[in-house]
Design a protein around this motif. Structure first.
Motif, PDB file in Angstrom:
ATOM      1  N   ARG A  93       0.833  -1.208   0.000  1.00  0.00           N
ATOM      2  CA  ARG A  93       0.000   0.000   0.000  1.00  0.00           C
ATOM      3  C   ARG A  93       0.862   1.250   0.000  1.00  0.00           C
ATOM      4  O   ARG A  93       0.495   2.260  -0.617  1.00  0.00           O
ATOM      5  CB  ARG A  93      -0.957  -0.020   1.197  1.00  0.00           C
ATOM      6  N   ARG A 100       0.472   6.213  -7.188  1.00  0.00           N
ATOM      7  CA  ARG A 100      -0.689   7.085  -7.423  1.00  0.00           C
ATOM      8  C   ARG A 100      -0.285   8.551  -7.434  1.00  0.00           C
ATOM      9  O   ARG A 100      -0.791   9.337  -8.249  1.00  0.00           O
ATOM     10  CB  ARG A 100      -1.749   6.829  -6.361  1.00  0.00           C
ATOM     11  N   ASP A 107      -7.551   0.369  -8.750  1.00  0.00           N
ATOM     12  CA  ASP A 107      -8.637   0.287  -7.785  1.00  0.00           C
ATOM     13  C   ASP A 107      -8.139  -0.385  -6.510  1.00  0.00           C
ATOM     14  O   ASP A 107      -7.277  -1.271  -6.561  1.00  0.00           O
ATOM     15  CB  ASP A 107      -9.801  -0.518  -8.361  1.00  0.00           C
ATOM     16  N   ASP A 108      -8.722   0.010  -5.396  1.00  0.00           N
ATOM     17  CA  ASP A 108      -8.301  -0.574  -4.122  1.00  0.00           C
ATOM     18  C   ASP A 108      -8.471  -2.082  -4.102  1.00  0.00           C
ATOM     19  O   ASP A 108      -7.631  -2.810  -3.547  1.00  0.00           O
ATOM     20  CB  ASP A 108      -9.094   0.044  -2.964  1.00  0.00           C
ATOM     21  N   ASP A 109      -9.548  -2.587  -4.717  1.00  0.00           N
ATOM     22  CA  ASP A 109      -9.785  -4.033  -4.673  1.00  0.00           C
ATOM     23  C   ASP A 109      -8.875  -4.811  -5.611  1.00  0.00           C
ATOM     24  O   ASP A 109      -8.887  -6.042  -5.621  1.00  0.00           O
ATOM     25  CB  ASP A 109     -11.255  -4.363  -4.965  1.00  0.00           C
TER      26      ASP A 109
END
Length: 281
Positions: A93, A100, A107-109
């Motif tokens: 992350r 980013r 996308d987070d998922d």
């Protein structure tokens, strides 16, 4: 000196191996970029943040389209972490946040984390497509049927990278246009360091049957000349051998060559160990 001798100064008769535990914690993300330069800058920042990902590999839009199923207008940055002892969700992350900030999109998922329960990572989407394409390499399969396909790799510092890439693409692209029909030139990073990347270029195209070696030699020679002229190393992990020796001789100091030949004469007076590699027998 022995470590870089490529078999010219001796043979390994005994070695120690370091065993590592198999990773059980993994995390993977595939981040897309609208342009190659932004993606490369993200790679630099992640490498210099000292997060030490196990995989930090970017594919330019041409490579991403051919091997990862993207549309040809986006670069793909593959980020992977693994450990036998420590969960890797926080690390991936952090790397994604840097990507980013550089204009990357994910996308987070799509950030896949295995916290030790065996959840597959790096198997789906563009990341999985690239993995399957990479593992499925069949070197030499097209030899002799009028298809030319090969690679060349190098290393360069970050401050020189953008200009280096532009110069190599221009020079090798011109040679490729002269040698093949429908030529394609692409780039990815195979290794990344805080000081710079190791770019890995691929080229391909259609040539007349029987002319494969001649056309390949023209492109390969142009690639070596372009890399050396632009200030990159003549090779990275593929070694020097005989093929890259002309470029290597332009880059190493003359005194180093004299020292190498003297060492070679001392430990291998008959020239039986890898003759022609690095120095003459």
């Amino acid at each position: 000196m022995v470590l870089g001798s490529e078999g010219t100064l001796g043979v390994i008769s005994e070695c120690w191996l370091r065993l590592q535990k198999r990773p059980v914690f993994r995390a993977t993300a595939g981040v897309t970029f609208a342009n190659w330069a932004s993606g490369c800058d993200a790679v630099r920042q992640i490498a210099q943040a000292k997060l030490w990902p196990a995989n930090l590999r970017i594919l330019d839009p041409v490579e991403a389209a051919a091997s990862a199923g993207l549309g040809g207008d986006s670069a793909l940055l593959i980020i992977g972490f693994e450990s036998a002892d420590v969960p890797q969700g926080e690390n991936v992350r952090a790397a994604v946040a840097i990507a980013r900030d550089c204009g990357g999109s994910i996308d987070d998922d799509a950030i896949v984390v295995d916290d030790g329960d065996g959840k597959p990572t790096g198997r789906a989407g563009a990341v999985g497509a690239w993995r399957n394409a990479f593992i499925g390499v069949n070197a030499g399969l097209t030899a002799g049927i009028g298809l030319l396909s090969d690679t060349f790799e190098t290393a360069i510092t970050w401050d020189r990278w953008p200009a280096f890439d532009a110069d190599v693409r221009q020079r090798v692209g011109a040679a490729l246009d002269d040698a093949v029909a429908g030529g394609r030139l692409s780039c990815r990073f195979t290794h990344v360091y805080p000081d710079g990347p190791a770019p890995y270029y691929s080229f391909s195209g259609v040539v007349p049957v029987g002319a494969e070696e001649e056309r390949w030699r023209a492109v390969k020679d142009a690639a070596t000349a372009a890399v050396v002229a632009a200030g990159g190393t003549v090779t990275h992990h593929h070694a020097v051998g005989r093929l890259h020796r002309p470029g290597w001789e332009k880059q190493r100091p003359a005194l180093f060559g004299d020292l190498w030949r003297a060492t070679k004469r001392s430990v291998d007076p008959n020239g039986i160990m890898n003759p022609g590699v690095l120095v003459d027998p």
